[in-house]
Design an enzyme around this catalytic site. Structure first.
Site, PDB file in Angstrom:
ATOM      1  CG  ASP A 103      22.914 181.485  -1.812  1.00 37.59           C
ATOM      2  OD1 ASP A 103      23.956 181.399  -1.158  1.00 37.59           O
ATOM      3  OD2 ASP A 103      22.773 181.027  -2.966  1.00 37.59           O
TER       4      ASP A 103
HETATM    5  N1  URA Z   1      23.373 176.243  -3.569  1.00 38.11           N
HETATM    6  C1  URA Z   1      23.174 177.544  -3.863  1.00 38.11           C
HETATM    7  O1  URA Z   1      23.519 177.999  -4.942  1.00 38.11           O
HETATM    8  N2  URA Z   1      22.568 178.305  -2.942  1.00 38.11           N
HETATM    9  C2  URA Z   1      22.132 177.838  -1.743  1.00 38.11           C
HETATM   10  O2  URA Z   1      21.577 178.602  -0.951  1.00 38.11           O
HETATM   11  C3  URA Z   1      22.352 176.486  -1.470  1.00 38.11           C
HETATM   12  C4  URA Z   1      22.971 175.705  -2.397  1.00 38.11           C
END
Ligand code: URA
Length: 239
Positions: A103
């Site tokens: 993310d």
């Molecule tokens: N899980 C998440 O919620 N976000 C990420 O960026 C990676 C794994």
């Protein structure tokens, strides 16, 4: 391999653009100038110099980026800059892709390659390469959290509950969590399903490759390095 094709394969532009650079005298091969775009070279152990930088020929590249917050894992970002802006342009031009995505607000280890077999092997749930995360929680840790995460939690859209490989308390607000799948927002959704909330997320490592050990521990946020055979072995990958 012919020099103009060799340079093109390493991400230095079209065959024509590479030819012009060679004819202009911008390229040295194995330490010597070469003005002939058609000159044939053995690629094994070959190095070349262009724009003052020395490159080793590689059929495929494998990269580790310490992703900072505020970058999107896409070539067409919507709200932030692209992680591809953090890689050197020849690497992007030769077509490296990230292994899965983090993310925009998640930090930590992100792998890239132009070897499709590697990308598939690292992302495939069948290969079970663990991804290790550290999450800062909104609410203080309680002992039911790791129990729920290890037993499996139900997430909207997932046919079966998803379970963590390991889940441990680090301190009152920090959870260490390992998973072997890579579903959308998986860690945040799992923690939410277990009654807490992720305030900040950092990916510490992939398999036995860690941002906190060995040569990768020197990688500052925003920095990228090439992975060698020793790193690939830690990921359980053989060419
Ligand atoms: N899980 C998440 O919620 N976000 C990420 O960026 C990676 C794994």
């Amino acid at each position: 391999m012919r020099l103009e094709r060799l340079l093109q394969s390493q991400g230095f532009g079209s065959r024509k653009a590479c030819r012009l650079r060679i004819e202009a005298g911008d390229v040295r091969v194995n330490g010597a100038p070469c003005l002939d775009p058609q000159a044939e070279f053995d690629t094994a152990g070959l190095t070349f110099e262009i724009d003052g930088e020395t490159w080793a020929y590689a059929e495929h590249v494998y990269l580790a980026l310490h992703k900072p917050a505020g970058f999107e894992c896409t070539h067409q970002p919507q709200h932030h800059r692209s992680v591809y802006a953090l890689l050197s342009p020849p690497l992007v031009r030769r077509g490296v892709q990230s292994v899965g995505r983090l993310d925009a607000d998640t930090t930590g280890l992100l792998l890239f390659s132009d070897d499709g077999r590697f990308i598939h092997a690292m992302a495939s749930p069948k290969r079970c390469v663990a991804k290790h995360y550290r999450a800062i929680l909104k609410h203080a840790f309680d002992e039911t959290l790791p129990k729920q995460l290890l037993a499996g939690v139900s997430l909207t859209g997932e046919p079966t509950p998803l379970a963590a490989l390991s889940a441990q308390q680090i301190d009152a607000y920090t959870l260490a969590l390992s998973i072997d799948q890579g579903k959308y927002h998986q860690v945040k959704r799992m923690v939410a399903a277990a009654g807490n909330r992720v305030e900040a997320l950092h990916r510490v490592g992939f398999g036995a490759l860690s941002l906190e050990e060995g040569s990768l521990s020197a990688l500052a946020p925003g920095d990228c390095c090439h992975l060698g055979e020793n790193h690939l072995a830690l990921l359980g990958y053989r060419h």
